[in-house]
Motif scaffolding. Structure first.
Motif, PDB file in Angstrom:
ATOM      1  N   VAL A   1       5.982   2.278   2.446  1.00  0.00           N
ATOM      2  CA  VAL A   1       4.927   2.854   3.296  1.00  0.00           C
ATOM      3  C   VAL A   1       5.168   2.591   4.779  1.00  0.00           C
ATOM      4  O   VAL A   1       4.280   2.769   5.610  1.00  0.00           O
ATOM      5  CB  VAL A   1       3.535   2.300   2.905  1.00  0.00           C
ATOM      6  CG1 VAL A   1       3.219   2.641   1.461  1.00  0.00           C
ATOM      7  CG2 VAL A   1       3.457   0.806   3.121  1.00  0.00           C
ATOM      8  N   ARG A   2       6.381   2.184   5.097  1.00  0.00           N
ATOM      9  CA  ARG A   2       6.729   1.853   6.462  1.00  0.00           C
ATOM     10  C   ARG A   2       6.319   2.932   7.465  1.00  0.00           C
ATOM     11  O   ARG A   2       5.697   2.657   8.491  1.00  0.00           O
ATOM     12  CB  ARG A   2       8.242   1.628   6.510  1.00  0.00           C
ATOM     13  CG  ARG A   2       8.754   1.305   7.867  1.00  0.00           C
ATOM     14  CD  ARG A   2      10.241   1.014   7.831  1.00  0.00           C
ATOM     15  NE  ARG A   2      10.676   0.711   9.172  1.00  0.00           N
ATOM     16  CZ  ARG A   2      11.754   0.009   9.478  1.00  0.00           C
ATOM     17  NH1 ARG A   2      12.520  -0.454   8.507  1.00  0.00           N
ATOM     18  NH2 ARG A   2      12.076  -0.232  10.718  1.00  0.00           N
ATOM     19  N   GLU A   3       6.651   4.181   7.132  1.00  0.00           N
ATOM     20  CA  GLU A   3       6.354   5.265   8.085  1.00  0.00           C
ATOM     21  C   GLU A   3       4.851   5.464   8.272  1.00  0.00           C
ATOM     22  O   GLU A   3       4.394   5.731   9.375  1.00  0.00           O
ATOM     23  CB  GLU A   3       7.000   6.571   7.622  1.00  0.00           C
ATOM     24  CG  GLU A   3       8.472   6.627   7.983  1.00  0.00           C
ATOM     25  CD  GLU A   3       9.136   7.909   7.508  1.00  0.00           C
ATOM     26  OE1 GLU A   3       8.438   8.944   7.407  1.00  0.00           O
ATOM     27  OE2 GLU A   3      10.355   7.864   7.226  1.00  0.00           O
TER      28      GLU A   3
ATOM     29  N   PHE B   1       1.903  -6.936   0.792  1.00  0.00           N
ATOM     30  CA  PHE B   1       2.265  -6.074   1.922  1.00  0.00           C
ATOM     31  C   PHE B   1       3.779  -6.044   2.138  1.00  0.00           C
ATOM     32  O   PHE B   1       4.346  -5.013   2.491  1.00  0.00           O
ATOM     33  CB  PHE B   1       1.563  -6.533   3.209  1.00  0.00           C
ATOM     34  CG  PHE B   1       0.067  -6.512   3.114  1.00  0.00           C
ATOM     35  CD1 PHE B   1      -0.591  -5.664   2.229  1.00  0.00           C
ATOM     36  CD2 PHE B   1      -0.699  -7.343   3.921  1.00  0.00           C
ATOM     37  CE1 PHE B   1      -1.978  -5.649   2.151  1.00  0.00           C
ATOM     38  CE2 PHE B   1      -2.083  -7.334   3.850  1.00  0.00           C
ATOM     39  CZ  PHE B   1      -2.725  -6.488   2.960  1.00  0.00           C
ATOM     40  N   GLY B   2       4.419  -7.197   1.953  1.00  0.00           N
ATOM     41  CA  GLY B   2       5.876  -7.235   2.077  1.00  0.00           C
ATOM     42  C   GLY B   2       6.536  -6.386   0.997  1.00  0.00           C
ATOM     43  O   GLY B   2       7.560  -5.735   1.239  1.00  0.00           O
ATOM     44  N   ARG B   3       5.911  -6.368  -0.190  1.00  0.00           N
ATOM     45  CA  ARG B   3       6.505  -5.617  -1.297  1.00  0.00           C
ATOM     46  C   ARG B   3       6.360  -4.108  -1.094  1.00  0.00           C
ATOM     47  O   ARG B   3       7.261  -3.345  -1.441  1.00  0.00           O
ATOM     48  CB  ARG B   3       5.846  -6.035  -2.617  1.00  0.00           C
ATOM     49  CG  ARG B   3       6.074  -7.500  -2.945  1.00  0.00           C
ATOM     50  CD  ARG B   3       5.383  -7.895  -4.244  1.00  0.00           C
ATOM     51  NE  ARG B   3       6.109  -7.396  -5.416  1.00  0.00           N
ATOM     52  CZ  ARG B   3       5.623  -7.425  -6.664  1.00  0.00           C
ATOM     53  NH1 ARG B   3       4.415  -7.908  -6.892  1.00  0.00           N
ATOM     54  NH2 ARG B   3       6.337  -6.970  -7.670  1.00  0.00           N
TER      55      ARG B   3
ATOM     56  N   VAL C   1      -3.283   2.749   1.260  1.00  0.00           N
ATOM     57  CA  VAL C   1      -3.312   1.340   1.667  1.00  0.00           C
ATOM     58  C   VAL C   1      -2.504   1.156   2.959  1.00  0.00           C
ATOM     59  O   VAL C   1      -2.929   0.452   3.878  1.00  0.00           O
ATOM     60  CB  VAL C   1      -2.770   0.427   0.540  1.00  0.00           C
ATOM     61  CG1 VAL C   1      -2.457  -0.969   1.072  1.00  0.00           C
ATOM     62  CG2 VAL C   1      -3.784   0.335  -0.595  1.00  0.00           C
ATOM     63  N   GLY C   2      -1.378   1.810   3.044  1.00  0.00           N
ATOM     64  CA  GLY C   2      -0.537   1.724   4.242  1.00  0.00           C
ATOM     65  C   GLY C   2      -1.270   2.221   5.480  1.00  0.00           C
ATOM     66  O   GLY C   2      -1.149   1.642   6.565  1.00  0.00           O
ATOM     67  N   ARG C   3      -2.063   3.281   5.293  1.00  0.00           N
ATOM     68  CA  ARG C   3      -2.806   3.834   6.425  1.00  0.00           C
ATOM     69  C   ARG C   3      -3.832   2.815   6.932  1.00  0.00           C
ATOM     70  O   ARG C   3      -3.910   2.537   8.134  1.00  0.00           O
ATOM     71  CB  ARG C   3      -3.523   5.115   5.970  1.00  0.00           C
ATOM     72  CG  ARG C   3      -4.049   5.970   7.109  1.00  0.00           C
ATOM     73  CD  ARG C   3      -4.556   7.311   6.590  1.00  0.00           C
ATOM     74  NE  ARG C   3      -5.833   7.186   5.888  1.00  0.00           N
ATOM     75  CZ  ARG C   3      -7.027   7.069   6.502  1.00  0.00           C
ATOM     76  NH1 ARG C   3      -7.092   7.045   7.822  1.00  0.00           N
ATOM     77  NH2 ARG C   3      -8.138   6.967   5.801  1.00  0.00           N
ATOM     78  N   TRP C   4      -4.580   2.217   6.013  1.00  0.00           N
ATOM     79  CA  TRP C   4      -5.566   1.204   6.421  1.00  0.00           C
ATOM     80  C   TRP C   4      -4.893  -0.057   6.927  1.00  0.00           C
ATOM     81  O   TRP C   4      -5.424  -0.757   7.800  1.00  0.00           O
ATOM     82  CB  TRP C   4      -6.518   0.892   5.264  1.00  0.00           C
ATOM     83  CG  TRP C   4      -7.554   1.947   5.078  1.00  0.00           C
ATOM     84  CD1 TRP C   4      -7.553   2.953   4.147  1.00  0.00           C
ATOM     85  CD2 TRP C   4      -8.744   2.133   5.862  1.00  0.00           C
ATOM     86  NE1 TRP C   4      -8.664   3.750   4.307  1.00  0.00           N
ATOM     87  CE2 TRP C   4      -9.417   3.270   5.340  1.00  0.00           C
ATOM     88  CE3 TRP C   4      -9.298   1.467   6.949  1.00  0.00           C
ATOM     89  CZ2 TRP C   4     -10.626   3.740   5.871  1.00  0.00           C
ATOM     90  CZ3 TRP C   4     -10.500   1.923   7.481  1.00  0.00           C
ATOM     91  CH2 TRP C   4     -11.141   3.043   6.950  1.00  0.00           C
ATOM     92  N   LEU C   5      -3.721  -0.334   6.392  1.00  0.00           N
ATOM     93  CA  LEU C   5      -2.959  -1.481   6.894  1.00  0.00           C
ATOM     94  C   LEU C   5      -2.620  -1.241   8.367  1.00  0.00           C
ATOM     95  O   LEU C   5      -2.799  -2.113   9.224  1.00  0.00           O
ATOM     96  CB  LEU C   5      -1.687  -1.626   6.043  1.00  0.00           C
ATOM     97  CG  LEU C   5      -0.946  -2.943   6.025  1.00  0.00           C
ATOM     98  CD1 LEU C   5      -1.860  -4.119   5.785  1.00  0.00           C
ATOM     99  CD2 LEU C   5       0.147  -2.910   4.959  1.00  0.00           C
TER     100      LEU C   5
END
Lengths: 410, 410
Positions: free
Chosen positions: B347-349, B340-342, B314-318
Motif C-alpha cells: 500500500v506504499r503508493e 503496518f510494516g507488513r 487502511v493505507g489511505r487512513w494510515l
C-alpha cells in the motif's frame, strides 16, 4: 594523576561556559536574583557564583547592588540584576494583519515597541519586508543603542527552515519559498545575526519563559487567528522537528471529509476552529477579520444565542483537536492564544467536555488549560528570546578573555 | 587564578562522567570501534580517550584488541569492544498476544531469548505477571549470569507512568490502574532496578539505536497491532511528555463521527487502521488476530481484489494520520512496525498519495518512510536499552573510585 587531568583538563573551559550560561539564563528569566537564590537555582558553590558574576559584571551584562539589611542575622546577599540597555536585541513580527518591531533588553525588558496594521493582505513579500525594515529603522532612530544590537529575532506566520530563515510556505500571507532571512539581512544592514522562526513556536517560547506556562517543561501553545498556530515545548526546549517545521497543529486532519483548507488538504483543524470557521458558523463574512470577530464576541457576551452556538461549535472542535494532541504529546500545560484565549472563558466547559471524552485518562487528568497572558505580543517577545539565545547559550563569547580577567581580579 | 579554578573545579567530576558516558554509548551502539573512531565521534583528545578507556577496561566493561596492521603508515589504532557477558540486563515484554523475555549484554548482544503465545486474552494482570516471572526464571536458570543483572527493562502495551511503572490503562489487555513495576519487583526478587515503558516507545528507541532509523534524530515509530502504538524520538531522545504518557498516536481523532474506540472515544486512528479495522474491511472476523491477518495477507499477495481493497483503505487512513503527525512533529524518518510494516509494500503508493495531499510541503518532502527492521522484537530490544540507560548515563557508578585507579595506572 595524569589520567584524571587528561580526562578533564581540556574540557574545563566548557564547564565554565555552561556555568556562565546557567547563571545568565536565570537572571534573564527573572530580571534580578540574590546571590543566594542563584546558588539555590544553579547548584554552584557560593565562591563559583562570585567568580562568574564578577566576569559578567566586568562585561557590563549584569550589576550587583548591596541589598538592604533585612533585620535577619548575617550579611544580606547582594542582589544581581541584568543591564537591559547593555545587551539589546531587535524583535520583529510578520503577523497576518499586522507588523511589529521592538527593542528588548537583557532580562526581557521591552525598551520600545511599535505595531502597525496591515490592512491589505495582498502585498508581495518584498513589500512586506520593506515595510518591516522601515518600521525597524524608525525604532532604531529613536534609540541609538540599536547600533550595537546583539541580534535580530523574527516571528513569521509561516513554515520556516530554522537554519537560514527560509519560509517554504505561509498560506495566510500567500507566500511560497521566500528567503526571508536573506532579504532581512539585506534590508537591515549591520544589525547582527538574524534568526527567523514560526510565530506560534515563538509564542510558546515566550509563554513558557514569561507567561501562562512559566516553569512548566512540557507545554503546548495553540493560537487561533486566521490560521491556527502551534508551538510545542518538550522538556523545557522548543520542539522544532528535523528542520524547524514542527508544531503545525493547525493542519492535523480532524475531519477528512470536511472543508478545503488553504494548505491544499481538506478537513484540517484550522478549517473547523480558525477565525473563518467561527465567522462562518455565526453567519458573518468569513473574511471579516478582527472587526467581525470583535462584534461576534460582543454579541456572545450580550447573550446572543447564534453567537454562542457558533462559539460552542468551535469549542467542541477545539476540544477534539486538543484531545488528539494531549494523547500524542502529554503536555503539562496547554496555553490558548489569540482567538482561543479570548473565547476560552465562554466555551471552557465545552472544551473540557470534549477533552474528557477523547483524551486518554492519564494524560487528560494531568493537563491544565490556561489562556495566554502575553496577548498579541507573545510571538514578538518570543522573537526577542530567540535573538538572545546565542548570548544565553555561551556568554563567554561576549566576555573578556578568561585568563586576563582572572589576573585582573586577583 | 582563584576565580578560574572556583568556577570550574567542583564540576570536573561531572565532565569526567559525561565523557565516560559518551564513550560507552558509542561502544554500546556500535559494538566495537577503534580509538581513532572514538576520537572522531566524541571530540575528545586521544590521551583523554586512552585514560577513560583504561577505566572502562579496569571495570571489565570493555576490552581492547591490538588491531592488525593495515598496511597504512603509523601504528594501527587499537580496537575497543564491549564485553556483553559482563553487563547483562533482563528485557521483558507484555504484548497483546505474546510474552517475551531476553537477556541482553552490553553492546546489544541478545544472549538468550524466549517468546510464548498468549492465546487467552482474558487473563488478569496478576496471572500475566506470574507467567512473565516464570518465563524470566526459566531464562535465568539457563544463564546463571542472571544473578548479576544490571537491571530489568519492561515493555508493555499500555499507558505507563515512567517514574514507577504504574500502568494507568492498557485497553488491549483490559487493564486499568495496575502497579506493574511493583508487582514485577515482588515477583523477580533481586534482579536489579526495574524500568517500565510503553512498548511502542521502546520499539522506537530500538529502531533508532539499531534498526531502520539508525542515526536519525527525529523519528516517529508507528506500529499496528490490535491497537496502534506510537513512539516519538525528538532530537535523539524519547519524547515521553510530562509523565511518560506521550506517543499515544493511536488515539488521535481522525474521524470524529466514526466507530467507537475501546478507549471510550470515537473515530480514533486505531479504529480506522488497527488490525480489527483491516479485518472488518475485508469481511473477516474482527477478533481473528494474527491467524486471520496472515490469511488476508496471503490473499492480497495472491491478488484478491477484496483483500487488496481492504488494505488500500487502511493505507489511505494510515496516510491521513501520518500526514497529521508529520505536520506536528516534522520527523526525518517514519518507521512502520507490526502490521503496518507488513502491509507497507502493498500500500506504499496509497500512503504516499495521501501524505502528498495532506502533509505540508516542507515537512512532507523531508520525511522518509521505512518499514521496521527489528520486527516483532523491537519493543523487547528497546526494553533492554531502557535497562542499560543508568549505566550508559553514568558509567562512573560502576567503576572503581577515580583517584584509586589514576594512582594505580600512573
Amino acid at each position: 594523576m595524569t589520567t584524571g587531568r587528561d580526562s578533564v583538563g581540556q574540557r574545563s573551559e566548557t564547564v565554565r561556559r555552561a556555568n556562565l550560561s546557567a547563571i545568565l539564563r536565570e537572571l534573564h528569566t527573572s530580571g534580578s536574583l540574590s546571590r543566594s537564590e542563584l546558588v539555590a537555582r544553579t547548584g554552584l558553590t557560593r565562591s563559583a557564583i562570585r567568580g562568574l558574576i564578577g566576569e559578567l559584571v566586568a562585561a557590563d551584562l549584569v550589576s550587583e547592588e548591596r541589598a538592604e539589611p533585612l533585620g535577619t542575622p548575617g550579611r544580606p546577599s547582594p542582589l544581581v540584576h541584568t543591564n537591559p540597555e547593555q545587551a539589546v536585541v531587535l524583535a520583529l513580527e510578520i503577523a497576518v494583519d499586522s507588523l511589529a518591531a521592538a527593542e528588548v533588553g537583557l532580562g526581557g525588558r521591552v525598551l520600545d515597541q511599535m505595531r502597525v496594521d496591515r490592512p491589505r493582505r495582498d502585498l508581495a513579500a518584498g513589500e512586506i519586508v520593506a515595510d518591516l525594515v522601515h518600521l525597524a529603522a524608525g525604532l532604531r532612530r529613536d534609540h541609538p543603542t540599536g547600533e550595537g544590537l546583539l541580534g535580530v529575532g523574527v516571528a513569521v506566520v509561516g513554515v520556516v527552515r530554522r537554519s537560514d530563515g527560509f519560509v517554504s510556505t505561509a498560506p495566510n500571507l500567500g507566500w511560497r519559498d521566500v528567503p526571508l532571512g536573506d532579504r532581512l539581512r539585506a534590508g537591515l544592514g549591520s544589525a547582527g545575526p538574524i534568526a527567523v522562526a514560526n510565530e506560534a513556536d515563538l509564542g510558546a517560547l515566550a509563554e513558557v519563559r514569561r507567561g501562562a506556562a512559566r516553569g512548566a517543561d512540557d507545554v503546548l501553545f495553540v493560537s487561533g487567528e486566521v490560521g491556527v498556530g502551534g508551538g510545542i515545548i518538550v522538556d523545557g526546549k522548543p520542539m522544532t522537528g528535523a528542520a524547524g517545521y514542527g508544531g503545525e497543529v493547525g493542519h492535523i486532519a480532524v475531519n477528512p471529509a470536511g472543508r478545503p483548507c488553504r494548505c491544499g488538504s481538506t478537513g484540517c483543524w484550522e478549517t473547523e476552529v480558525g477565525e473563518g470557521a467561527l465567522l462562518l458558523r455565526a453567519g458573518r463574512p468569513v473574511d471579516g477579520g478582527r472587526v467581525e470577530v470583535n462584534a461576534l464576541l460582543r454579541d456572545a457576551a450580550a447573550g446572543s444565542r447564534s453567537a454562542l452556538d457558533a462559539m460552542h461549535e468551535v469549542g467542541r472542535w477545539l476540544g477534539i483537536g486538543l484531545a488528539s494532541l494531549v494523547n500524542v504529546l502529554n503536555p503539562r500545560v496547554i496555553v490558548l492564544g489569540g482567538l482561543f484565549g479570548r473565547i476560552y472563558p465562554l466555551v471552557r466547559e465545552t472544551i473540557e467536555e470534549e477533552l474528557g471524552r477523547r483524551a486518554l485518562p492519564a494524560p487528560g487528568e494531568l493537563v491544565r488549560i490556561a489562556p495566554a497572558t502575553l496577548g498579541l505580543d507573545a510571538p514578538l517577545l518570543g522573537a526577542a528570546e530567540l535573538a538572545f539565545e546565542p548570548l544565553l547559550a555561551d556568554p563567554s563569547r561576549w566576555l573578556p578573555p578568561h585568563g586576563m580577567l582572572a589576573l585582573a581580579s586577583a
